[in-house]
Design a protein around this motif. Structure first.
Motif, PDB file in Angstrom:
ATOM      1  N   PHE A 140       0.808  -1.221   0.000  1.00 38.23           N
ATOM      2  CA  PHE A 140       0.000   0.000   0.000  1.00 38.23           C
ATOM      3  C   PHE A 140       0.847   1.281   0.000  1.00 38.23           C
ATOM      4  CE2 PHE A 140      -2.966   3.061   2.044  1.00 38.23           C
ATOM      5  CZ  PHE A 140      -3.889   3.088   1.022  1.00 38.23           C
ATOM      6  N   PRO A 141       1.831   1.427   0.897  1.00 35.54           N
ATOM      7  CA  PRO A 141       2.654   2.650   0.853  1.00 35.54           C
ATOM      8  C   PRO A 141       3.378   2.831  -0.481  1.00 35.54           C
ATOM      9  CG  PRO A 141       3.027   1.484   2.880  1.00 35.54           C
ATOM     10  CD  PRO A 141       2.206   0.585   2.037  1.00 35.54           C
ATOM     11  N   PHE A 142       3.864   1.725  -1.057  1.00 34.63           N
ATOM     12  CA  PHE A 142       4.549   1.847  -2.346  1.00 34.63           C
ATOM     13  C   PHE A 142       3.565   2.332  -3.416  1.00 34.63           C
ATOM     14  CE2 PHE A 142       7.394  -0.961  -0.090  1.00 34.63           C
ATOM     15  CZ  PHE A 142       8.635  -0.476  -0.464  1.00 34.63           C
ATOM     16  N   ILE A 144       0.853   4.134  -2.894  1.00 35.31           N
ATOM     17  CA  ILE A 144       0.543   5.548  -2.655  1.00 35.31           C
ATOM     18  C   ILE A 144       1.683   6.428  -3.161  1.00 35.31           C
ATOM     19  CG2 ILE A 144       0.240   7.275  -0.822  1.00 35.31           C
ATOM     20  CD1 ILE A 144      -2.219   5.667  -1.196  1.00 35.31           C
TER      21      ILE A 144
END
Lengths: 397, 419
Positions: A140-142, A144
């Motif tokens: 998820f962070p990647f 975003i």
């Protein structure tokens, strides 16, 4: 018939399906579709119905036919009962249910009435949840980071949940942030500096580490055991306690703001683990090969160049990739030693971007993508080597 | 014969080792000792620049006479706090040029002007002028004159090399620095960060040790947080958790799970009301710990996975015959097999998390109750510009570290005896 295993299956599978549907809804929300409710309870009930039907049908029909009919009917039911949503969203729901019913294939009454089955079922569903959890939490962070780099600050302030990329724009507008950070913020230079520093560190490191590792692995000398234990102890000393003395000395010698200074520090901090890894591998090379080389009249230098290095290429690859990764990602020393934008590495440059609160976040994220992408590609491509490097180096981090 | 061989062997060994040992000694061991030295001194950031004599050369033409030039050297002491002794000056000139009416401190000899300026006080400035003329009254090329740079040198005390020592730094580390809170925060961060990473690592390793479709892909993905550069990841998380327009807060608000955004990285305490008791919960610190766990569980995962794959398969086959389920297998076979590696991993990760700087620095900069010892080193040394104080904090870290290492090696020795 065992009711315990049946109840566990129904409970676990309905929560699992409801969870993946909710995650899909969240992903849809992030594409700008406005959902204000996750409807978790509704999803659980629907999934419960689906599981019951699937278990009752069992393997009486053709499997493909069964999952298609079930998925289509439940998707229609889902669309009918919930509010209108775009077609791609419904398509996604259909694929999720298809995948899910396929997973439920082996769950029929015969399977559920086996001995000791309930614990196994719990474990199977826990694994599914774990895969979902880890994939989500990591990717998820990647995701975003990547998507934000294509947005604009104003669009994100108006609706932070709309992360969709507008493909109707032309390619220059979509990749605008990348053009800006290369043009205005001079990232081309930083990529070069980072590459020089990382590759330079690897080369110097090998130059120092291979002879030293060979000596530790093969030769007898006074203080050998002391040296091999101290390698590990030195390795445990953290960068933060080295920073102040190195800063003062480097300031006085004029090594601050120079790539040479960074090369020296990076090499020294990665040298112990490089020696440690290489000597372990050198020890595994049969001594007879070297003795044959000695008889042929080779000296130590010749043995290292002609025998040891060609035989230990996998270990050298591991060390190189590991050292490259450390040097590419390093932040503390580049923060301390570099304050002239001409000598910035990528990490330091991104940190410098945040120094100005006005810098729009898409530039920051575009910079982050640029520093992250090469190292992830290298990792995926050379995974085998890098993993063995990481395992040996995992004392540090 | 054998003695000469072993002598040659020894000599070769030392030659091969020398470069690596020298480098590691000068960059790692020397600074650790230098820290001790600096920590007993009162040194600020501005003191570490060595004062040097400087001169700026300005060439001016003399009106109506192009065979003469006036040169002004703007001389100064670069330091505002320290003196420079025995300043010497040297400048070169082209052929056929002579100075007119030279200052008494200087002499002209073989195309060079040499001066002895004596002692310069801190902040000393002087405009030193000389007039030069061509012997043959030809025009002088001023560019040619400008191309020579004057050379100055002098003696000064390097504040780092004097022998005045003080205990002031250590006194203020323990008394004025909120030392107790600093230490508890560091331990809190280290302990929970390590524990969480290892627990998550066990889960991940157990997962990947099973057979499922896409397993090798999963193994790569699990390592992403560690492989990615810390700067990029920390800023991405800061953006994700941003209270104004961060994705996570916006999602939670839009689904009605929370009423207003929570500043996960900027709020020191979250007050939770449980059964009438008000509990204070360290919010920002917890968030930072979660980031730490997220970033470093891959290492624990790798270590544990390697160990799991080395457990003999027949142990599990025997358990299958006995009808043991997966949980029983985990607690009775897997866990006892990995306890040794877990204890080593815990100690190593504990030491490393204890020294973690980048993650906290990038996420909060040490604000909102996330100030740990390593961040304090940076703050004291570079934000407050008190190098001596920063070094004193480093020394405290090193001492604690040595304590941990002694415990660690004792434990390892014990483990080795058991095996």
């Amino acid at each position: 018939m065992k009711y315990k295993s049946l109840i566990i299956t129904l409970f676990a599978s309905s929560i699992f399906l409801a969870t993946i549907i909710c995650l899909w809804t969240i992903m849809a929300t992030l594409q700008g579709v406005s959902f204000t409710d996750l409807n978790f309870n509704f999803n659980v009930l629907l999934s419960l119905g689906l599981t019951i039907v699937s278990i009752f049908i069992g393997n009486k029909f053709n499997h493909l036919l069964k999952i298609f009919i079930l998925s289509i009917s439940f998707t229609i039911l889902y669309v009918f009962l919930s509010k209108s949503s775009p077609l791609w969203y419904t398509g996604g729901i259909f694929i999720l249910i298809l995948f899910f019913t396929n997973k439920l294939r082996k769950y029929d009454f015969k399977y559920l009435s086996q001995d000791f089955i309930s614990e196994k079922i719990v474990f199977e569903f826990l694994s599914l949840f774990a895969i979902l959890f880890f994939a989500l939490v990591i990717l998820f962070p990647f995701y975003i980071m990547f998507v934000t780099s294509f947005k604009t600050q104003t669009a994100l302030l108006i609706n932070p949940l709309d992360l969709s990329i507008d493909f109707s724009k032309n390619i220059f507008e979509i990749f605008n942030s990348y053009f800006v950070i290369f043009k205005t913020y001079d990232f081309g230079r930083y990529i070069l500096t980072s590459s020089y520093v990382s590759i330079g560190t690897v080369l110097i490191n090998l130059l120092f580490a291979i002879p030293a590792a060979y000596a530790v692995a093969r030769l007898n000398f006074f203080g050998k055991t002391f040296l091999s234990t101290s390698i590990l102890i030195i390795y445990m000393f953290p960068a933060i306690v080295l920073v102040i003395p190195l800063y003062t000395v480097f300031s006085q010698l004029g090594l601050r703001n120079s790539i040479g200074g960074l090369l020296i520090v990076y090499t020294a901090t990665t040298l112990p683990v490089a020696i440690y890894m290489l000597q372990g591998y050198f020890k595994s090379i049969p001594k007879e090969i070297e003795e044959a080389g000695l008889i042929d009249g080779q000296n130590w230098f010749g043995i290292i160049i002609k025998i040891i290095i060609p035989l230990s290429l996998p270990a050298i690859a591991s060390v190189s990739l590991y050292v490259f990764m450390i040097a590419w990602n390093e932040f503390l020393f580049s923060l301390m030693f570099l304050d002239n934008p001409k000598t910035f590495t990528l990490s330091r440059a991104i940190n410098h971007l945040t120094g100005d609160a006005e810098t729009p976040r898409q530039y920051l994220m575009a910079g982050s993508v640029i520093v992250t992408l090469p190292i992830l590609l290298i990792f995926v491509y050379f995974e085998k080597y890098l993993v063995s490097g990481l395992t040996a180096g995992s004392v540090k981090g | 014969m054998s003695t000469t061989l072993s002598k040659i062997e020894k000599r070769t060994a030392y030659t091969l080792l020398l470069p690596a040992v020298c480098l590691v000694f000068s960059i790692i061991l020397f600074p650790i000792f230098a820290n001790v030295w600096i920590s007993f001194k009162e040194v600020g950031l501005k003191d570490i620049r060595i004062p040097e004599p400087r001169a700026k050369k300005i060439v001016k033409s003399v009106q109506g006479n192009n065979s003469e030039l006036k040169i002004i050297y703007k001389l100064r002491n670069s330091s505002l706090t320290q003196d420079i002794r025995e300043v010497r000056f040297l400048d070169k000139f082209p052929k056929n040029i002579e100075p007119k009416g030279l200052d008494t401190r200087c002499e002209f000899k073989s195309k060079k002007i040499k001066c002895f300026f004596g002692n310069w006080k801190a902040g000393y400035r002087e405009n030193f002028e000389i007039v030069i003329k061509d012997i043959n009254d030809n025009a002088i090329n001023s560019q040619n004159i400008k191309s020579y740079k004057p050379d100055l040198n002098g003696k000064s005390d390097n504040i780092l090399l004097t022998t005045d020592f003080t205990l002031k730094n250590f006194k203020s580390v323990f008394l004025n620095n909120n030392f107790f809170e600093l230490l508890t925060t560091t331990f809190y961060f280290t302990f929970f960060g390590t524990l969480g990473a290892i627990l998550l690592g066990i889960f991940a390793a157990q997962l990947v040790n099973q057979k499922f479709y896409g397993r090798s892909l999963m193994r790569s993905i699990l390592l992403f947080p560690y492989v990615g550069p810390v700067v990029a990841l920390a800023y991405t998380w800061t953006l994700l958790l941003d209270p104004n327009s961060g994705t996570i807060n916006s999602l939670l608000v839009s689904y009605g799970i929370i009423e207003k955004p929570i500043n996960l990285l900027g709020q020191k305490y979250l007050i939770v009301n449980i059964l009438g008791f008000e509990l204070k919960f360290r919010l920002a610190l917890t968030t930072v710990i979660f980031f730490e766990i997220w970033r470093y569980f891959p290492l624990a995962f790798l270590f544990i996975l390697a160990r799991l794959q080395a457990i003999p398969k027949d142990l599990y086959e025997a358990a299958d015959v006995d009808g043991a389920g997966p949980f029983k297998k985990f607690f009775h076979i897997t866990l006892p097999q990995i306890t040794a590696i877990l204890s080593i991993l815990f100690m190593i990760r504990f030491i490393w998390n204890f020294n973690k700087f980048e993650d906290i620095f990038l996420l909060t900069g040490g604000a909102s109750g996330t100030l740990t010892l390593p961040i304090n080193v940076y703050q004291q040394g570079f934000a407050v510009s008190n190098i001596g104080m920063g070094s004193a904090v480093s020394i405290v870290i090193v001492l604690l570290l040595i304590t941990f290492m002694i415990i660690y090696f004792r434990l390892i020795a014990k483990k080795a005896n058991e095996i």
